[in-house]
Enzyme design. Structure first.
Site, PDB file in Angstrom:
ATOM      1  N   ASP A 260      -7.955  -5.444   0.389  1.00 18.74           N
ATOM      2  CA  ASP A 260      -8.492  -6.289  -0.676  1.00 18.74           C
ATOM      3  C   ASP A 260      -8.127  -7.749  -0.545  1.00 18.74           C
ATOM      4  O   ASP A 260      -8.630  -8.589  -1.287  1.00 18.74           O
ATOM      5  CB  ASP A 260      -8.001  -5.770  -2.040  1.00 18.74           C
ATOM      6  CG  ASP A 260      -8.642  -4.453  -2.390  1.00 18.74           C
ATOM      7  OD1 ASP A 260      -9.825  -4.297  -2.077  1.00 18.74           O
ATOM      8  OD2 ASP A 260      -7.949  -3.589  -2.939  1.00 18.74           O
TER       9      ASP A 260
ATOM     10  N   HIS B  13       0.852  -1.192   0.000  1.00 22.83           N
ATOM     11  CA  HIS B  13       0.000   0.000   0.000  1.00 22.83           C
ATOM     12  C   HIS B  13       0.881   1.233   0.000  1.00 22.83           C
ATOM     13  O   HIS B  13       1.942   1.231   0.626  1.00 22.83           O
ATOM     14  CB  HIS B  13      -0.901   0.005   1.244  1.00 22.83           C
ATOM     15  CG  HIS B  13      -2.076   0.920   1.111  1.00 22.83           C
ATOM     16  ND1 HIS B  13      -2.001   2.258   1.380  1.00 22.83           N
ATOM     17  CD2 HIS B  13      -3.338   0.667   0.698  1.00 22.83           C
ATOM     18  CE1 HIS B  13      -3.187   2.796   1.148  1.00 22.83           C
ATOM     19  NE2 HIS B  13      -4.015   1.870   0.736  1.00 22.83           N
TER      20      HIS B  13
HETATM   21  N1  CMC Z   1       3.904  -7.446  -4.920  1.00 24.87           N
HETATM   22  C1  CMC Z   1       5.230  -7.441  -5.134  1.00 24.87           C
HETATM   23  N2  CMC Z   1       6.024  -6.378  -4.987  1.00 24.87           N
HETATM   24  C2  CMC Z   1       5.437  -5.242  -4.585  1.00 24.87           C
HETATM   25  C3  CMC Z   1       4.059  -5.169  -4.341  1.00 24.87           C
HETATM   26  C4  CMC Z   1       3.290  -6.324  -4.516  1.00 24.87           C
HETATM   27  N3  CMC Z   1       1.973  -6.311  -4.294  1.00 24.87           N
HETATM   28  N4  CMC Z   1       3.745  -3.917  -3.979  1.00 24.87           N
HETATM   29  C5  CMC Z   1       4.882  -3.219  -3.987  1.00 24.87           C
HETATM   30  N5  CMC Z   1       5.912  -4.031  -4.353  1.00 24.87           N
HETATM   31  C6  CMC Z   1       7.327  -3.660  -4.440  1.00 24.87           C
HETATM   32  C7  CMC Z   1       7.611  -2.774  -5.645  1.00 24.87           C
HETATM   33  O1  CMC Z   1       7.929  -3.555  -6.776  1.00 24.87           O
HETATM   34  C8  CMC Z   1       8.767  -1.957  -5.143  1.00 24.87           C
HETATM   35  O2  CMC Z   1       9.913  -2.776  -5.169  1.00 24.87           O
HETATM   36  P1  CMC Z   1      11.386  -2.103  -5.455  1.00 24.87           P
HETATM   37  O3  CMC Z   1      11.616  -1.164  -4.314  1.00 24.87           O
HETATM   38  O4  CMC Z   1      12.313  -3.263  -5.508  1.00 24.87           O
HETATM   39  O5  CMC Z   1      11.260  -1.399  -6.779  1.00 24.87           O
HETATM   40  C9  CMC Z   1       8.442  -1.729  -3.662  1.00 24.87           C
HETATM   41  O6  CMC Z   1       7.629  -2.856  -3.294  1.00 24.87           O
HETATM   42  C10 CMC Z   1       7.705  -0.439  -3.383  1.00 24.87           C
HETATM   43  O7  CMC Z   1       6.502  -0.443  -4.146  1.00 24.87           O
HETATM   44  P2  CMC Z   1       5.922   0.769  -4.971  1.00 24.87           P
HETATM   45  O8  CMC Z   1       5.364   0.243  -6.258  1.00 24.87           O
HETATM   46  O9  CMC Z   1       6.893   1.880  -5.004  1.00 24.87           O
HETATM   47  O10 CMC Z   1       4.724   1.166  -4.024  1.00 24.87           O
HETATM   48  P3  CMC Z   1       3.542   2.127  -4.399  1.00 24.87           P
HETATM   49  O11 CMC Z   1       3.237   2.875  -3.160  1.00 24.87           O
HETATM   50  O12 CMC Z   1       3.833   2.923  -5.604  1.00 24.87           O
HETATM   51  O13 CMC Z   1       2.367   1.104  -4.775  1.00 24.87           O
HETATM   52  C11 CMC Z   1       0.498  -0.309  -4.635  1.00 24.87           C
HETATM   53  C12 CMC Z   1       1.364   0.731  -3.908  1.00 24.87           C
HETATM   54  C13 CMC Z   1      -0.766  -0.571  -3.803  1.00 24.87           C
HETATM   55  C14 CMC Z   1       0.063   0.235  -6.007  1.00 24.87           C
HETATM   56  C15 CMC Z   1       1.327  -1.604  -4.791  1.00 24.87           C
HETATM   57  O14 CMC Z   1       1.720  -2.092  -3.531  1.00 24.87           O
HETATM   58  C16 CMC Z   1       0.549  -2.684  -5.546  1.00 24.87           C
HETATM   59  O15 CMC Z   1       0.506  -2.657  -6.766  1.00 24.87           O
HETATM   60  N6  CMC Z   1      -0.083  -3.662  -4.807  1.00 24.87           N
HETATM   61  C17 CMC Z   1      -0.874  -4.673  -5.438  1.00 24.87           C
HETATM   62  C18 CMC Z   1      -2.221  -4.103  -5.834  1.00 24.87           C
HETATM   63  C19 CMC Z   1      -3.144  -3.908  -4.643  1.00 24.87           C
HETATM   64  O16 CMC Z   1      -3.289  -4.786  -3.809  1.00 24.87           O
HETATM   65  N7  CMC Z   1      -3.784  -2.733  -4.598  1.00 24.87           N
HETATM   66  C20 CMC Z   1      -4.774  -2.436  -3.562  1.00 24.87           C
HETATM   67  C21 CMC Z   1      -4.375  -1.294  -2.703  1.00 24.87           C
HETATM   68  S1  CMC Z   1      -5.443  -1.190  -1.268  1.00 24.87           S
HETATM   69  C22 CMC Z   1      -6.958  -0.722  -1.887  1.00 24.87           C
HETATM   70  C23 CMC Z   1      -6.979   0.680  -2.368  1.00 24.87           C
HETATM   71  O17 CMC Z   1      -6.562   1.599  -1.647  1.00 24.87           O
HETATM   72  O18 CMC Z   1      -7.470   0.896  -3.479  1.00 24.87           O
END
Ligand code: CMC
Length: 440
Positions: A375, A317
């Site tokens: 989720d 998140h």
């Molecule tokens: N699986 C694997 N790796 C992950 C995941 C994941 N679900 N989420 C983040 N990472 C990794 C990402 O690749 C990055 O790695 P590195 O530092 O090596 O590049 C690191 O963790 C930081 O992630 P980020 O992408 O910079 O984090 P963000 O804040 O931009 O993204 C997110 C947050 C929710 C989009 C992401 O965690 C994600 O895509 N999760 C899966 C989708 C999901 O469950 N979304 C629902 C969110 S809760 C409901 C809502 O609020 O809508």
């Protein structure tokens, strides 16, 4: 101004931040939050330095002042108007929480009865809306229908859409909260070829929604109180979440003076994405693809391989760097629902629990502070209730409608509100001479 607003109104701090640009030192006021991060007011940055800030994804940007929802992502705290989310989920019903989000206070008995009645009186949609639904292919994704159907409400209530009049803003808010479950159930019924079921105003908000989803003209549906309570909790947990992508979309759309029905249509579009509200649907797809507990280690390997493009859906998140407090409530609700339905051995739950156990002890996830989010368990509950996965994000929209309208109203009532207009770092072509077509 309500008592709650008086208590939580932040006092401007005397602190300031200084920034040196090209030998010129500029000072910016710092405002302290009641809780959480202080902010630096850089609204004069451009005037003082001729520069913009650059913050893709708004990672360090507070877009507004708000009194509605507080999140401490490091500690895993979520509060609506000062109340912890787990308390609200345990002790309130959804409309009580809706009243809290909209008006700043939990209602007393009389206020609650009046609020329930006021919402209930708006549950039916205009009969003409039925024709709108009939224009969609039966196989449409229900979120596609919801984007259009919600925005189309502005066509029905054009005469009471003066956003500068408080009563009309409130009326629009009530209409949206009341009609969203009706539209959602209609989208579902349409997709399975069953007749639309009209709202029953002798049922509570959530019971009415379940009835519109599952009854038919030839078969009465008896609402199971355990399932209705679980659904109510899910709605409460999803009701608001501060300045997330869809809420920011609603605010940005509304900042131009657009009507709230159109703004919520935009919010629903933003919610649909798999990185936001679409994740609950993606979690079920993922669990089904894993198929068996024994396949989890291979799946985790794929997730950790950046080339694969596979993510552990329902994990991670932007704000929570700890267990999402909503996921905690949903984990136990999930067990209650499966027990009630005699599905405690549901294979997808087993996979989810084991996946969570393995991920939480794996260095990749620990290092990056990736925990289950809201989720991760909601989809399993919906599935057990017989709700198809295409409807999951629609249910998120039904719940979040309250947050969207509360945030939209707050913005409209804030004298500091201006049209939202971010700037950019331009990296395109520098000036060049026009080349006539025959010379290109
Ligand atoms: N699986 C694997 N790796 C992950 C995941 C994941 N679900 N989420 C983040 N990472 C990794 C990402 O690749 C990055 O790695 P590195 O530092 O090596 O590049 C690191 O963790 C930081 O992630 P980020 O992408 O910079 O984090 P963000 O804040 O931009 O993204 C997110 C947050 C929710 C989009 C992401 O965690 C994600 O895509 N999760 C899966 C989708 C999901 O469950 N979304 C629902 C969110 S809760 C409901 C809502 O609020 O809508």
């Amino acid at each position: 101004m309500s008592a709650a607003e008086k208590i939580i109104a932040p006092a401007p701090s005397k602190k300031a931040a200084t920034l040196s640009v090209d030998g010129k030192t500029v000072s910016f006021p710092i405002y302290d939050a009641v809780e959480g991060q202080s902010v630096m007011d850089i609204s004069k940055l451009y005037a003082e330095t001729g520069m913009f800030t650059y913050d893709p994804g708004f990672v360090s940007t507070a877009s507004c002042e708000s009194k509605i929802t507080f999140i401490d992502g490091d500690k895993g705290i979520l509060r609506y108007r000062g109340y912890d989310i787990d308390q609200l989920a345990e002790k309130c019903d959804f409309l009580e929480v809706a009243h809290l989000l909209l008006n700043g206070e939990l209602p007393n008995k009389k206020q609650k009865a009046e609020f329930d009645r006021a919402i209930t009186l708006h549950t039916m949609v205009h009969e003409q809306a039925h024709f709108l639904f009939r224009g969609f292919p039966r196989a449409s994704h229900p979120m596609a229908i919801m984007v259009g159907a919600t925005a189309s409400l502005s066509a029905f209530y054009h005469d009471s859409l003066d956003i500068n009049v408080a009563d009309q803003r409130e009326l629009a808010a009530y209409r949206l909260i009341a009609k969203m479950p009706t539209l959602a159930a209609m989208a579902y019924k349409y997709s399975i070829g069953q007749p639309f079921i009209y709202p029953q105003n002798d049922l509570g908000f959530t019971e009415n929604f379940l009835n519109m989803m599952f009854s038919t003209p030839c078969e009465k549906y008896k609402v199971n109180p355990t399932l209705a309570r679980a659904m109510d909790k899910i709605l409460i947990l999803h009701a608001d979440h501060e300045q997330n992508a869809s809420t920011s979309t609603v605010r940005l759309a509304g900042s131009s003076g657009a009507n709230p029905f159109a703004c919520l249509g935009a919010g629903i579009a933003s919610l649909w994405g798999p990185a936001h509200g679409g994740a609950n649907e993606a979690v079920i797809d993922m669990l089904q693809e894993i198929g068996d507990v024994k396949n989890i280690p291979d799946f985790i390997k794929k997730v950790k391989d950046k080339q694969s493009g596979v993510k552990l859906m329902g994990f991670g998140h932007r704000v929570y760097k700890n267990y999402d407090p909503r996921a905690k409530v949903l984990h136990s609700t999930c067990s209650e629902v499966l027990k009630e339905l005699g599905k405690i051995d549901e294979p997808l739950l087993k996979i989810a629990v084991e996946l969570e156990r393995i991920a939480l002890s794996d260095e990749y996830f620990v290092e990056r502070k990736l925990y289950p989010n809201v989720d991760f368990y909601s989809g399993i509950i919906y599935r057990a209730m017989g709700i198809p996965s295409k409807m999951f994000t629609v249910l998120f929209a039904v719940a979040r409608t309250v947050g969207w309208v509360a945030q939209w109203k707050e913005m409209m009532e804030d004298p500091k509100t201006k049209i939202g207009r971010p700037r950019q770092l331009f990296t395109g072509a520098s000036p060049r001479g026009f080349v006539p077509m025959e010379k290109r």
